[in-house]
Scaffold this active site. Structure first.
Site: not given
Length: 220
Positions: A146, A160
């Site tokens: 991330d 996401d």
């Protein structure tokens, strides 16, 4: 009613339920659109993760839009946007179930909006699933890369974003009453046509009221 002997005007059951060639071709194009969106989403997700690992330093955020949107590299053991730490195996199974469900639903998709939605969902789910399977610390327990920091509250990635957008699009189409298979106009039109023909047959089959003969009118 028949126009010729043995030639019914109403469509048979076989012709009513048989898929038209243009419907088959349209579904093939929608399937190709779904796969294309999925591949593009997956490529963007994995490409940006490779870039982030090569260009960013963990713990050293870089501002994009002040502190509201930053690049901040982390390894996430949880779900989307760094939620659900400690249940990596469960999240891996959930992602795998989503991929299987989308794969089955792709065979029935009949609407362009659903094709785009499922494509984004498929690409995002596979993108994070690849991290969980192949990245450290081990198979099925891998940490997702991330690097997009939102207001310092949670950190996510392109996969996401695709999953969240797909969820929003799916909710909108569900509220609008658009089914996964799309609106089957062809079958509805056939049903209406059959009803009209049957109605015409009933009208023709009814005996008209007898008209008085000329002699009777003269007597009156």
């Amino acid at each position: 009613m028949q126009d010729e002997t043995g030639t019914p005007l109403t469509p048979s059951a076989q012709s009513t339920h048989a898929p038209a060639p243009d419907q088959v071709q349209g579904r093939s194009r929608l399937f190709a659109l779904l796969v294309g969106v999925g591949v593009l989403t997956l490529a963007l997700d994995q490409g940006t993760k490779v870039w982030a690992l090569a260009s960013l330093t963990p713990g050293v955020p870089q501002d994009l839009v002040g502190s509201a949107l930053r690049l901040n590299l982390i390894r996430n053991a949880g779900a989307a946007f760094s939620l659900g730490d400690g249940v990596t195996w469960l999240l891996t199974l959930v992602a795998l179930a989503i991929v299987i469900w989308v794969g089955r639903a792709a065979l029935r998709v009949g609407h362009r909006g659903w094709a785009v939605t499922l494509g984004m969902l498929l690409g995002g789910a596979i993108g994070n699933l690849i991290d969980r399977i192949f990245r450290e610390p081990g198979f099925g327990r891998g940490h997702v890369v991330d690097f997009i920091d939102y207001f310092g509250l949670f950190i996510g990635n392109v996969a996401d974003i695709a999953i969240v957008v797909a969820a929003g699009l799916g909710a909108v189409m569900a509220l609008r009453g658009i089914p996964l298979e799309g609106v089957t106009h062809g079958r509805h039109e056939v049903d209406h046509t059959a009803a009209d023909v049957n109605g015409s047959d009933d009208e023709v089959g009814q005996n008209p009221e007898p008209r008085p003969e000329a002699s009777e009118r003269d007597d009156v």
